[in-house]
Design a protein around this motif. Structure first.
Motif, PDB file in Angstrom:
ATOM      1  N   VAL A 142       0.833  -1.116  -0.043  1.00 23.43           N
ATOM      2  CA  VAL A 142      -0.039   0.114   0.114  1.00 23.43           C
ATOM      3  C   VAL A 142       0.845   0.971  -0.057  1.00 23.43           C
ATOM      4  CG1 VAL A 142      -1.602   1.346   1.349  1.00 23.43           C
ATOM      5  CG2 VAL A 142      -1.855  -1.228   1.056  1.00 23.43           C
ATOM      6  N   ASP A 155      -6.793   4.632  -6.019  1.00 23.07           N
ATOM      7  CA  ASP A 155      -7.886   3.625  -6.243  1.00 23.07           C
ATOM      8  C   ASP A 155      -8.524   4.050  -7.335  1.00 23.07           C
ATOM      9  OD1 ASP A 155      -9.546   5.415  -5.103  1.00 23.07           O
ATOM     10  OD2 ASP A 155      -9.612   4.536  -3.097  1.00 23.07           O
ATOM     11  N   TRP A 179      -4.528   4.731  -1.747  1.00 21.19           N
ATOM     12  CA  TRP A 179      -4.746   3.480  -1.227  1.00 21.19           C
ATOM     13  C   TRP A 179      -4.817   3.468   0.123  1.00 21.19           C
ATOM     14  CZ3 TRP A 179      -6.981   0.063  -4.620  1.00 21.19           C
ATOM     15  CH2 TRP A 179      -6.768   0.102  -5.759  1.00 21.19           C
ATOM     16  N   THR A 198      -9.067  -0.509   1.208  1.00 20.73           N
ATOM     17  CA  THR A 198      -9.510  -0.339  -0.418  1.00 20.73           C
ATOM     18  C   THR A 198      -8.610  -1.146  -1.373  1.00 20.73           C
ATOM     19  OG1 THR A 198      -7.949   1.613  -0.718  1.00 20.73           O
ATOM     20  CG2 THR A 198     -10.157   2.174   0.073  1.00 20.73           C
ATOM     21  N   LEU A 199      -7.357  -1.501  -0.841  1.00 17.91           N
ATOM     22  CA  LEU A 199      -6.665  -2.283  -1.883  1.00 17.91           C
ATOM     23  C   LEU A 199      -7.211  -3.769  -1.503  1.00 17.91           C
ATOM     24  CD1 LEU A 199      -4.450  -2.929  -3.797  1.00 17.91           C
ATOM     25  CD2 LEU A 199      -2.744  -2.875  -2.022  1.00 17.91           C
TER      26      LEU A 199
END
Length: 108
Positions: free
Chosen positions: A64, A74, A80, A84-85
């Motif tokens: 990240v 994102d 990120w 979210t990743l």
């Protein structure tokens, strides 16, 4: 070839209802079982992740950090986060391994 053009999205499937057909009836290309090419976002993410791994980022938090340091964003255009990743990688994984109902089954 960037994806397996021979991969059908319907019909009888091997491997427990996955989108991969009967091996004797179709040419399956090793490691190319996507039903289509990467979109621009997915392609950019793959390149950014490859660069991060090449630079030694192996822990998720390092990945990240590396993506953000490289300017990768994102889908919403934000930096990120681990959440979210994780969600994006889960979405991509689900797209690869969608199940299809067996003959006679009704999808829920």
């Amino acid at each position: 070839m960037r994806y397996n053009v021979y991969l059908a999205e319907t019909g009888d499937a091997k491997g427990g209802g996955r989108y991969i057909e009967e091996p004797a009836q179709v040419e399956n290309i090793v490691f190319q079982t996507r039903a289509g090419p990467l979109d621009a976002f997915e392609d950019a993410l793959a390149l950014a992740m490859t660069a991060a791994f090449d630079a030694g980022a192996f822990e998720f938090s390092e990945l990240v950090t590396s993506l953000n340091a490289a300017g990768s964003l994102d889908r919403d255009g934000a930096a990120w986060t681990e959440a979210t990743l994780d969600a994006e990688l889960d979405r991509l994984g689900q797209a690869l391994f969608q199940t299809i109902p067996a003959a006679g089954e009704i999808a829920a």
